[in-house]
Design an enzyme around this catalytic site. Sequence first.
Site, mmCIF file in Angstrom:
data_model
loop_
_atom_site.group_PDB
_atom_site.id
_atom_site.type_symbol
_atom_site.label_atom_id
_atom_site.label_comp_id
_atom_site.label_asym_id
_atom_site.label_seq_id
_atom_site.Cartn_x
_atom_site.Cartn_y
_atom_site.Cartn_z
ATOM 1 N N ASP A 18 -0.367 6.959 3.554
ATOM 2 C CA ASP A 18 0.091 5.740 2.716
ATOM 3 C C ASP A 18 1.557 5.707 2.339
ATOM 4 O O ASP A 18 1.985 6.702 1.964
ATOM 5 C CB ASP A 18 -1.068 5.321 1.572
ATOM 6 N N ARG B 32 -5.289 -10.743 3.198
ATOM 7 C CA ARG B 32 -5.153 -12.228 2.775
ATOM 8 C C ARG B 32 -5.723 -12.232 1.367
ATOM 9 O O ARG B 32 -6.659 -11.560 0.945
ATOM 10 C CB ARG B 32 -5.504 -13.149 3.820
ATOM 11 N N VAL C 216 -9.569 -1.078 3.448
ATOM 12 C CA VAL C 216 -10.136 -0.801 4.748
ATOM 13 C C VAL C 216 -9.696 0.473 5.410
ATOM 14 O O VAL C 216 -10.604 1.380 5.701
ATOM 15 C CB VAL C 216 -9.243 -1.982 5.862
ATOM 16 N N HIS D 276 -9.198 -13.312 16.700
ATOM 17 C CA HIS D 276 -9.637 -13.044 15.409
ATOM 18 C C HIS D 276 -9.349 -14.040 14.171
ATOM 19 O O HIS D 276 -8.586 -13.286 13.139
ATOM 20 C CB HIS D 276 -9.680 -11.522 15.109
ATOM 21 N N ALA E 256 -4.022 3.622 3.186
ATOM 22 C CA ALA E 256 -5.492 4.149 2.666
ATOM 23 C C ALA E 256 -5.646 3.134 1.563
ATOM 24 O O ALA E 256 -6.276 3.389 0.572
ATOM 25 C CB ALA E 256 -4.973 5.533 1.836
ATOM 26 N N GLY E 257 -5.533 1.878 1.836
ATOM 27 C CA GLY E 257 -6.234 0.825 0.953
ATOM 28 C C GLY E 257 -7.700 0.646 1.493
ATOM 29 O O GLY E 257 -8.407 1.491 1.622
ATOM 30 N N ASN F 294 -3.793 -7.428 10.065
ATOM 31 C CA ASN F 294 -3.594 -8.931 10.398
ATOM 32 C C ASN F 294 -2.309 -9.415 10.594
ATOM 33 O O ASN F 294 -1.455 -9.177 9.713
ATOM 34 C CB ASN F 294 -4.578 -9.600 9.405
HETATM 35 N N1 LIG Z 1 -9.051 -6.772 11.983
HETATM 36 C C1 LIG Z 1 -9.910 -7.047 11.124
HETATM 37 O O1 LIG Z 1 -11.024 -6.980 11.425
HETATM 38 C C2 LIG Z 1 -9.428 -6.781 9.495
HETATM 39 C C3 LIG Z 1 -10.600 -6.826 8.627
HETATM 40 C C4 LIG Z 1 -10.143 -6.689 7.369
HETATM 41 C C5 LIG Z 1 -8.777 -6.573 6.816
HETATM 42 N N2 LIG Z 1 -7.968 -6.571 7.862
HETATM 43 C C6 LIG Z 1 -6.286 -6.472 7.420
HETATM 44 O O2 LIG Z 1 -6.078 -5.191 7.360
HETATM 45 C C7 LIG Z 1 -5.081 -5.088 6.434
HETATM 46 C C8 LIG Z 1 -5.419 -4.074 5.337
HETATM 47 O O3 LIG Z 1 -6.394 -4.704 4.500
HETATM 48 P P1 LIG Z 1 -6.874 -3.780 3.141
HETATM 49 O O4 LIG Z 1 -7.781 -4.718 2.482
HETATM 50 O O5 LIG Z 1 -6.995 -2.311 3.392
HETATM 51 O O6 LIG Z 1 -5.348 -4.072 2.164
HETATM 52 P P2 LIG Z 1 -4.920 -2.969 0.994
HETATM 53 O O7 LIG Z 1 -3.882 -3.754 0.278
HETATM 54 O O8 LIG Z 1 -6.239 -2.700 0.399
HETATM 55 O O9 LIG Z 1 -4.491 -1.640 1.897
HETATM 56 C C9 LIG Z 1 -3.271 -1.589 2.776
HETATM 57 C C10 LIG Z 1 -2.679 -0.263 2.414
HETATM 58 O O10 LIG Z 1 -1.511 -0.264 3.463
HETATM 59 C C11 LIG Z 1 -0.562 0.434 2.570
HETATM 60 N N3 LIG Z 1 0.928 0.313 3.379
HETATM 61 C C12 LIG Z 1 1.663 -1.114 3.193
HETATM 62 N N4 LIG Z 1 2.779 -0.615 4.015
HETATM 63 C C13 LIG Z 1 2.668 0.430 4.507
HETATM 64 C C14 LIG Z 1 3.589 1.467 5.254
HETATM 65 N N5 LIG Z 1 4.738 0.796 5.716
HETATM 66 N N6 LIG Z 1 2.949 2.529 5.497
HETATM 67 C C15 LIG Z 1 2.063 2.888 5.305
HETATM 68 N N7 LIG Z 1 0.795 2.242 4.417
HETATM 69 C C16 LIG Z 1 1.494 1.215 3.940
HETATM 70 C C17 LIG Z 1 -0.410 -0.079 1.186
HETATM 71 O O11 LIG Z 1 0.121 0.617 0.341
HETATM 72 C C18 LIG Z 1 -2.167 -0.302 0.990
HETATM 73 O O12 LIG Z 1 -2.379 0.940 0.640
HETATM 74 C C19 LIG Z 1 -4.751 -6.459 6.085
HETATM 75 O O13 LIG Z 1 -3.729 -6.809 6.853
HETATM 76 C C20 LIG Z 1 -6.064 -7.210 6.259
HETATM 77 O O14 LIG Z 1 -5.730 -8.528 6.573
HETATM 78 C C21 LIG Z 1 -8.375 -6.704 9.251
#
Ligand SMILES: NC(=O)c1ccc[n+]([C@@H]2O[C@H](COP(=O)([O-])OP(=O)(O)OC[C@H]3O[C@@H](n4cnc5c(N)ncnc54)[C@H](O)[C@@H]3O)[C@@H](O)[C@H]2O)c1
Length: 313
Positions: free
Chosen positions: A33, A83, A12, A176, A9-10, A121
């Site tokens: 989360d 990242r 994205v 990607h 629930a971050g 990612n």
């Molecule tokens: N594929 C794409 O096009 C794309 C685009 C943007 C970001 N991303 C990737 O998406 C991911 C999330 O990015 P973000 O900006 O939301 O990061 P963020 O840090 O805002 O959110 C990630 C969330 O995951 C939670 N988390 C971590 N470990 C966990 C677990 N074991 N169980 C449940 N929740 C857990 C964290 O507490 C956090 O709230 C990253 O890896 C980022 O690189 C991918």
Amino acid sequence: MSKVTVIGAGNVGATCANVLVFNKIADTVVMLDVKQGVAEGKAIDMLQTAQTLGFETNLIGVTNDYAATADSDVIVVTSGIPRKPGMTREELIGTNANIVKSVVSQCLAYSPDAVFVIISNPMDTMTYLTLKATGLPKNKVIGMGGALDSSRFKYYLSQALKANPAEVEGLVIGGHGDTTMIPLKRLATYNGTPVSGLLDTAALDKVVADTMVGGATLTGLLGTSAWYAPGAAGAYVVASIVNNYRRLIPSCVYLEGEYGQSDICIGVPAIIGRNGVEAIVDVKLNDEEKALFEKSADAVRKTNEVLKEIGAL
Ligand SMILES: NC(=O)c1ccc[n+]([C@@H]2O[C@H](COP(=O)([O-])OP(=O)(O)OC[C@H]3O[C@@H](n4cnc5c(N)ncnc54)[C@H](O)[C@@H]3O)[C@@H](O)[C@H]2O)c1
């Protein structure tokens, strides 16, 4: 009745959930989360917009309570670290592989029939890991990256053309990653007109270059990776599954000979519907595009090999 779970629930994950509820894409949305109270808090915050924004979707936020995710039709995996400026998506593999593997297996225990949409990612490798670690049929595991990269391609095209973004079409295939994605400039159109006849080579090449570093540009500005377009692109894929829209979306899917590749998950145009990947569409690539795709697949394969080195597969 459709139920969608968003893991993480971050930035994205919460954005994706917000688009899902606001656009009434699913009847029930669960955000999960690992951080105590975060998913609950964001769910309450979003629900307090229900009257002003006009939706009645059932939204639940939970801390690590996988029972609440039971019988989901679609599970979106966004958990992991994003990242930071200067990092590549590939550098996240060590941390995110363990997280993705663990959350996927916990979800599967409660939703054995779900279609998984992987966003964490490095997405191509996380999609491959999900498929291999679970043994799920290949149609049930989709990586989301091409939908986002294509929306960035369309954005930069519309800027260069000074055009209505809704009238611009373009596909990004391949991995990607900043150096692995392939914006198919030859096939991009502005309301049915090939853009190659509307922009000169330098302008079109700049659009391609800007698209490829589109994520890094935003990471530099924001200090973390972007979330509005990634969250919305995730919801776009989910909508095609739960409503069986059969949208043609460049998606990271498992290849068995298509596009000359096997035993790899990488971005190609695919029809996305109720069963997940309904079909892979064979866009005829020219020799230059074929060479780029091969190079991209080699790079993705190299990152996949790290999974074995770190014991994730
Ligand atoms: N594929 C794409 O096009 C794309 C685009 C943007 C970001 N991303 C990737 O998406 C991911 C999330 O990015 P973000 O900006 O939301 O990061 P963020 O840090 O805002 O959110 C990630 C969330 O995951 C939670 N988390 C971590 N470990 C966990 C677990 N074991 N169980 C449940 N929740 C857990 C964290 O507490 C956090 O709230 C990253 O890896 C980022 O690189 C991918």
